[in-house]
Structure formats: structure tokens, C-alpha cells
Design a protein around this motif. Structure first.
Motif, PDB file in Angstrom:
ATOM      1  N   PHE A 179      13.263  23.755  56.149  1.00 39.14           N
ATOM      2  CA  PHE A 179      14.257  23.896  55.088  1.00 39.14           C
ATOM      3  C   PHE A 179      14.045  22.900  53.947  1.00 39.14           C
ATOM      4  O   PHE A 179      14.397  23.156  52.815  1.00 39.14           O
ATOM      5  CB  PHE A 179      15.666  23.698  55.633  1.00 39.14           C
ATOM      6  CG  PHE A 179      16.138  24.841  56.476  1.00 39.14           C
ATOM      7  CD1 PHE A 179      16.240  26.114  55.931  1.00 39.14           C
ATOM      8  CD2 PHE A 179      16.492  24.640  57.802  1.00 39.14           C
ATOM      9  CE1 PHE A 179      16.681  27.170  56.701  1.00 39.14           C
ATOM     10  CE2 PHE A 179      16.928  25.700  58.567  1.00 39.14           C
ATOM     11  CZ  PHE A 179      17.025  26.963  58.026  1.00 39.14           C
ATOM     12  N   SER A 238      12.425  23.921  50.517  1.00 37.12           N
ATOM     13  CA  SER A 238      13.226  24.836  49.712  1.00 37.12           C
ATOM     14  C   SER A 238      14.461  24.128  49.160  1.00 37.12           C
ATOM     15  O   SER A 238      14.890  24.390  48.042  1.00 37.12           O
ATOM     16  CB  SER A 238      13.630  26.078  50.504  1.00 37.12           C
ATOM     17  OG  SER A 238      13.328  25.943  51.851  1.00 37.12           O
ATOM     18  N   ARG A 281      13.419  22.110  46.230  1.00 39.72           N
ATOM     19  CA  ARG A 281      13.262  22.966  45.048  1.00 39.72           C
ATOM     20  C   ARG A 281      14.619  23.333  44.468  1.00 39.72           C
ATOM     21  O   ARG A 281      14.836  23.306  43.275  1.00 39.72           O
ATOM     22  CB  ARG A 281      12.482  24.232  45.427  1.00 39.72           C
ATOM     23  CG  ARG A 281      11.000  24.120  45.114  1.00 39.72           C
ATOM     24  CD  ARG A 281      10.323  25.471  45.150  1.00 39.72           C
ATOM     25  NE  ARG A 281      10.484  26.133  46.443  1.00 39.72           N
ATOM     26  CZ  ARG A 281       9.709  25.873  47.495  1.00 39.72           C
ATOM     27  NH1 ARG A 281       8.731  24.998  47.398  1.00 39.72           N
ATOM     28  NH2 ARG A 281       9.896  26.478  48.633  1.00 39.72           N
ATOM     29  N   LEU A 282      15.548  23.656  45.402  1.00 36.22           N
ATOM     30  CA  LEU A 282      16.879  24.067  44.986  1.00 36.22           C
ATOM     31  C   LEU A 282      17.554  22.968  44.186  1.00 36.22           C
ATOM     32  O   LEU A 282      18.094  23.203  43.104  1.00 36.22           O
ATOM     33  CB  LEU A 282      17.709  24.402  46.229  1.00 36.22           C
ATOM     34  CG  LEU A 282      19.087  25.003  45.983  1.00 36.22           C
ATOM     35  CD1 LEU A 282      18.938  26.422  45.466  1.00 36.22           C
ATOM     36  CD2 LEU A 282      19.907  24.994  47.261  1.00 36.22           C
TER      37      LEU A 282
END
Lengths: 322, 376
Positions: free
Chosen positions: B347, B350, B353-354
Motif C-alpha cells: 500500500f 500508492s 503517490r496519493l
């Protein structure tokens, strides 16, 4: 101790050493490639369960073996993804796999077969039977030496012979082939291998696949060759003994065989000595013999007898430089 | 364990463990579904079994107490950069320390027996952990392997001791004699009848004290600073003039002592005698608890409670849903360890990036960090 007793202890030694040896060689491939594997135990347990479950339902030992190999291989891949691609902690991955194996096999076994986590006894054709080597009966007639052939070497299932055959094969692959050279290099100095244009992670995945297959053989041996059916936590810590043997053998194939034979012998001896009073020392506590492989490994690791130094890049995920 | 990250702190300590936990529950749910049962009902049965009655709640807290001790044991070692897989064996050996004191003094007074038994357990557990620590520090043995081996050696040795010395004559079970009531850790139901027949006892107070003590020790003492320095960079601590050997041995001794408190909860609080294999996996749960709790007392308390719920609820669930074996709890536990400990990378990228996507300045900064991180 009389000769027949010694013969039977020797035969038992081979039987007990077999799963250790298969698991130990399994660990050798992955650890020489730089992936620590504490999860040998879990992979064997998964393989033992699925091999027995499929063999019991289909009555076909080969399908059982295939299921065992598949189960172990998929588990190895999960571990591989965690340890290689996701660059996770390899030790924790192994711990998790072992725990998962105990939980899931008991859970599924109970739900599928309702026999307290056991699989049903294997039907005809579901189990690998002992193989008689040629002329075993005739040679067995020769006094003293005959039984060594007829009762110690002959009369085991195919797994036993495969395990010991895997030793020279592993030695050859490791030291005499390009694959083996790269495998060892990836475990010692992955950067150098990467510079030479070889994909480090791919090499490690290949090693993990071999590990998965060998653990699958070891696990299947427990439930569809040595035993007839799966019982709760059937591998009973043998994966950890195999790990100990691997360290004891300093990550080398032939010493691995001798270490497994030694630990297998201790196992066989321990069963023989239960409740038997020995001359001079009296009754030997079986726990002392049970603990011996672990104690020996601790002593060796501490460098009191020789020194065990693992592959240099072991346990470290490889990150390519940009 | 735990590295540099470019996501906000709250996401790192709350969101990430939560996501991993949800994933673990989802997969275990699939396993339950696979055998043709309703996972939601199973989860409800677990929840109800853990909180639905005074008995249930008491048992939940009882198990949670065990897991606080073993979780703290794993966590303190982790702060020093050591992975102690041996909490299981350390707690087992600590049981011997506790029972020896209790057997000798159980005719005296509870005020004498309990504190001395706690010391006995801490000494035995601490010693059993300090040896692998010393072997690592002085002889370079890998502490993971040594502590695994020590688990097995402990198991063999304890069976021998139980069988040879502690088992009363004529008894069949592998256990010591039952302690006189003076040596029992007072159970909470004596003052709070609401807890029914559950074994939750004053060890829970000890657990709370140790949680606070852990916080102070690790973050507000010189020793804690040295410990964390070594954990982050052993070279730095050595150049700063600290003795890594001493640090490792002391840390491991504390770790083993903490694991040993689990024996107080179990031996003096529930069994009132030493039973074979009484630790029953609590040492390994400690790994999951420490990982999920991010080695912080607050996290450890919450994670220990979660596993307490799973253990108590899991046994109750078996009565409601006979087809669902309580081993599903071990599956959840193993998956939590796998996802939070070994698959952080699932996780985290990501999420990074989020969060990098939120706000322009944050983005550039995050990218800079990511590239910097990949070069190390």
C-alpha cells in the motif's frame, strides 16, 4: 545393542533424514541466492496437507504429489513477492507463512473432513509405497552385510532416493553450471551481477521456485509416503531443524547431507532410547537428544566450533540504482 | 523495521495498519466463504463473544494482558534493531522462575509471593533472552536464528524439568502441583463481580504500568536514546561512545523479562500451577502486536486488545458456528503479520503517490524524497 537393532536405527535414520534433507536443500537454493527462508516449515506443512487431501479424495498418489508441489510453490511465490518485489522483511514473511500454514491447514482440514483436522486415511493407490531394490531378498541372506543392503538401503519410498540424489545434483548445479554461478553471485554480491547485465530479482525468483518445489516434495513425503494421511501440525518443527542443518552445513550441499543424516540419526536414536536405561550413564533424558540439534547449531553459530557465515547479501532486498 | 517515509505521520501509524488489517480480514473472510459459511456472521460472533458478556469481556482483557507483555517484549528489541522471535521460549522459561518462587513461598503472604514471583519470572525470562543477545553482540550469531533455536531448547528443557522435578508423584498430567491460594494473583472478579468467572487479574495493572514505563524508558531516558540510536545506526552509537555489547545484552534481558510477565498472568492468574506449553503461541502473537502497534505503547495496547478480541471471540464463535474452526483467528493473525511486517510495499507506494497528489508543494517535496530514497 545388537545388529538387528542397529540395522533398524540406520533404516530409520534414512527415513527421518529425508524430509530434513529435502527441506535443507530447498533452503540452500533460496539462501544462497540471498533470500532468507524461515518459512520452510510452513511450506512443508501446506504441501503435506494438500497432498494428503487430494490423495485421499482422488485415491491417486501422483495427483496428491502434484497438489503438494503446487501448494508449496504458491506459498513460495507469496514469500517471493514479499521478499523480492515488495522488498519486505524476509524473516517476518517467513514467520507469517509458518503461522498461516498451521492455521489454514487445521481450519480447512476440520471444515472439509470433520476429523479434528486430520485427513481421512489414504485409500489404495493414494500412498507411495516402499520400493524393493533389485535382489534385496537374495542379498539379504548374506550375514551381517546383507541386511545393510536389504533393510537399510532397500525398502524406502521414492522420496528417500530422490532426496539423496538431489545432493550431487545440487552440488553440480551450484558449482558447475552458469545458473549456479549466478545464483551464488546474486547471494554474495548482487550489484556485481546486476552490472554484468543479469536480472537479480529474476534469479532470486528462480531460486525461490526451486525452494518451493523441494519443500513440496518434503511435505508430501510426510503425509503420503512416510505417513498415511495428514495430522495437525504434522511437520512438527522439522522445517526449523532443516534450517539448523543448513547453517550447520555452512550452506553447502554435501555437508547438508551429513548434517541431515546426523539430525535424522538423533531422531531415530531418541525414539529407541525412550525409557531404556543405558549402562554407566543410566536413563538418557530424551529431551536432551531432542534439543541436541538446536544446541549444536547455537554453538556452531557462536563460532565455538568452526564458524558459520551465511551468504553476504542474505536477507537484503536488492534495489537497483538509478 | 519501519523506514523513512514520505506520507503523513497519521497515515503511517493509523491508515496503513488499518488498510492492512482490512485486507487481512477480507482474505480471512474469503477463506470462511470458501467453506460455505457467512463471514459476516463469523465476525459478528467473534465480536459478540468478546464483548457480549462480562465473562467474555474479562477473557478478552485477560488475553490482551498476555499480548501486551509479549508485544512490549518484541517492541523493545525492535527499537534496538533486534528481532526477538524468542518471546515464546522466554515466557515459557519465565514460568519456571515464577512457579519456583510460588511453590516455595505459597504458605506465606500474597504480598510476598507475587512481587517475588514477578522478579523470578523476569530474571528467568531475561536470562533466557540475554544469552542470545550476548551471542549476537560478542560472537556475531544471528539473533533471529539463535532465538528460534532457544524456543526449541526451552521447550525440551521445560518438559524435562516438569517431568523430572515438578510433577507430583502419582500425577499423570505434565504439570506442577496446584499452588496454595495465597500465591494466586487476585482476579478482578473479587472486586468487580461483573467479570463473572473470567480470569482477568491484577496482572492487567502490571501491563498498564509497563506500557507507561516502556514509553518513559524508550523516549525519555538516556538508555532509551542509546537504544534507539543503536537501532537506527549501530555505527553511530559506537562512535558516540556507547557500548553496543552492553546495550544489546541489557535490551534483550529487558525484552525477555517483559515476555516473562506473561507467565505471571497465566501461571499465577489462571492455571495456579505450571502447565506444559502454557504459552501456546502468545509469544508469536507478540510479533503481530508489535508490528501492528508500530512499537509504540498506545499502538501495542490497541493491537493487544484486538488480538484479545480475536482469541476470546474466536473460541466463542466455535459454539455458535460449529463449522468455523477457531483457527481462522490464526489465519487473521498470520495475514496481519504478513501484510504489516513483510508487505508494507503493498500500500505504501500508492499512498505516497496519493499524498503527493495533494497540494503542489507537497508533491515536489514528495518526489524529491522518493528519488532520494531510491538512491540510498
Amino acid at each position: 545393542m545388537d545388529w538387528p537393532t542397529i540395522i533398524s536405527i540406520l533404516a530409520a535414520t534414512l527415513r527421518f533424514a529425508t524430509p530434513l534433507l529435502l527441506a535443507c536443500l530447498a533452503g540452500l537454493y533460496s539462501e544462497r541466492a540471498g533470500v532468507f527462508d524461515i518459512g520452510l516449515e510452513g511450506k512443508m506443512l501446506f504441501a503435506a496437507f494438500f497432498a494428503a487431501a487430494v490423495a485421499a479424495v482422488t485415491g491417486n498418489m501422483w495427483l496428491g504429489l502434484l497438489a503438494g508441489l503446487g501448494a508449496s510453490l504458491s506459498t513460495a511465490m507469496v514469500q517471493g513477492v514479499a521478499a523480492i518485489t515488495l522488498k519486505g522483511n524476509q524473516i517476518i514473511a517467513g514467520v507469517a507463512i509458518n503461522m498461516l500454514a498451521v492455521g489454514l491447514t487445521t481450519f480447512l482440514g476440520q471444515s472439509w473432513f470433520r476429523q479434528g483436522g486430520r485427513t481421512p486415511p489414504l485409500p489404495q493407490g493414494g500412498r507411495f509405497l516402499p520400493i524393493q531394490l533389485p535382489f534385496a531378498a537374495e542379498i539379504g541372506q548374506i550375514p551381517y552385510i546383507g541386511p545393510l543392503y536389504a533393510n537399510v538401503l532397500s525398502g524406502h519410498s521414492i522420496f528417500v532416493y530422490l532426496a539423496f540424489l538431489a545432493v550431487p545434483i545440487t552440488a553440480y548445479v551450484l558449482y558447475r553450471t552458469r545458473f549456479g554461478l549466478r545464483l551464488r553471485a546474486v547471494g554474495e554480491n548482487p550489484k556485481a551481477v546486476d552490472t554484468a547485465g543479469i536480472a537479480v530479482n529474476l534469479m532470486r525468483y528462480k531460486a525461490v521456485v526451486v525452494t518451493g518445489l523441494l519443500c513440496g516434495l518434503a511435505g508430501a513425503y510426510f503425509s503420503i509416503a512416510q505417513g498415511s494421511g495428514f495430522g495437525n501440525n504434522m511437520t512438527a518443527g522439522k522445517g526449523y531443524i532443516a534450517l539448523a542443518a543448513l547453517i550447520f552445513a555452512k550452506w553447502k550441499p554435501y555437508p547438508a547431507m551429513f548434517a541431515c543424516l546426523l539430525f535424522g540419526f538423533l531422531d531415530a536414536l531418541q525414539i529407541r532410547l525412550q525409557g531404556v536405561a543405558m549402562p554407566v550413564i543410566g536413563q538418557v533424558p530424551v529431551q536432551a537428544i531432542q534439543a541436541l540439534p538446536y544446541v549444536l547449531t547455537v554453538i556452531l553459530l557462536a563460532g565455538f566450533i568452526g564458524k558459520a557465515v551465511g551468504p553476504k547479501a542474505g536477507g537484503v532486498p536488492y534495489t537497483k540504482e538509478r | 523495521m519501519g523506514g523513512t517515509s514520505s506520507i503523513p505521520r497519521w497515515a503511517d501509524i493509523v491508515l496503513l495498519p488499518l488498510l492492512n488489517l482490512i485486507l487481512a480480514f477480507l482474505i480471512s473472510g474469503l477463506v470462511v466463504l470458501m467453506i460455505g459459511e457467512n463471514p459476516l456472521m463469523a465476525y459478528y460472533a467473534i465480536f459478540y463473544g468478546a464483548f457480549g458478556s462480562g465473562d467474555g469481556l474479562g477473557y478478552t482483557l485477560y488475553y490482551a494482558t498476555n499480548f501486551v507483555f509479549t508485544g512490549l517484549a518484541v517492541a523493545i528489541a525492535a527499537h534496538a534493531g533486534l528481532f526477538n522471535i524468542g518471546a515464546e521460549g522466554q515466557a515459557y522459561v519465565a514460568g519456571l522462575g515464577a512457579i519456583l518462587v510460588a511453590l516455595a513461598l505459597d504458605q506465606t503472604s500474597v504480598f510476598l509471593v507475587v512481587p517475588l514471583a514477578i522478579l523470578g519470572a523476569a530474571a528467568f525470562g531475561g536470562m533466557w533472552a540475554a544469552i542470545p543477545g550476548w551471542l549476537q553482540a560478542k560472537r556475531g550469531s544471528h539473533i533471529v536464528i539463535t532465538t528460534i533455536m532457544f524456543n526449541f531448547i526451552a521447550s525440551a528443557a521445560m518438559i524435562y524439568v516438569l517431568n523430572r522435578f515438578l510433577k507430583p508423584a502419582g500425577s499423570n498430567g505434565l504439570e506442577s502441583r496446584v499452588l496454595d491460594q495465597t500465591a494466586w494473583m487476585p482476579q478482578l472478579r473479587l472486586f468487580m463481580p461483573g467479570f463473572g468467572f473470567s480470569p482477568v487479574n491484577l496482572s492487567i495493572v502490571l501491563a498498564l504500568l509497563l506500557l507507561v514505563g516502556f514509553y518513559i524508558l524508550v523516549w525519555h531516558t538516556k538508555f532509551g536514546f542509546a537504544l534507539r540510536t543503536m537501532g537506527k545506526n549501530p555505527l553511530a552509537s559506537r562512535y558516540a561512545g556507547m557500548s553496543n555489547v552492553k546495550l544489546i545484552v541489557i535490551t534483550m534481558a529487558i525484552s525477555g523479562g517483559l515476555a516473562g510477565m506473561m507467565a505471571i498472568n497465566q501461571v499465577l492468574g489462571l492455571n495456579h500451577r505450571l502447565v506444559e506449553n502454557f504459552v501456546a503461541g502468545a509469544g508469536f502473537v507478540g510479533i503481530a502486536v508489535a508490528l501492528m502497534g508500530r512499537n509504540h505503547p498506545v499502538g501495542i495496547a490497541l493491537a493487544a486488545l484486538l488480538f484479545g478480541v480475536l482469541y476470546q471471540g474466536g473460541s466463542e464463535m466455535q459454539f455458535v458456528m460449529p463449522n468455523v474452526n477457531k483457527e481462522v483467528v490464526s489465519v487473521v493473525q498470520a495475514l496481519v503479520i504478513l501484510f504489516t511486517g513483510a508487505m508494507e510495499g503493498l500500500f505504501r507506494p500508492s499512498l505516497e503517490r496519493l499524498f503527493a497528489g495533494w497540494g503542489g508543494s507537497g508533491k515536489a517535496e514528495a518526489i524529491a524524497r522518493t528519488t532520494a530514497g531510491s538512491e540510498s
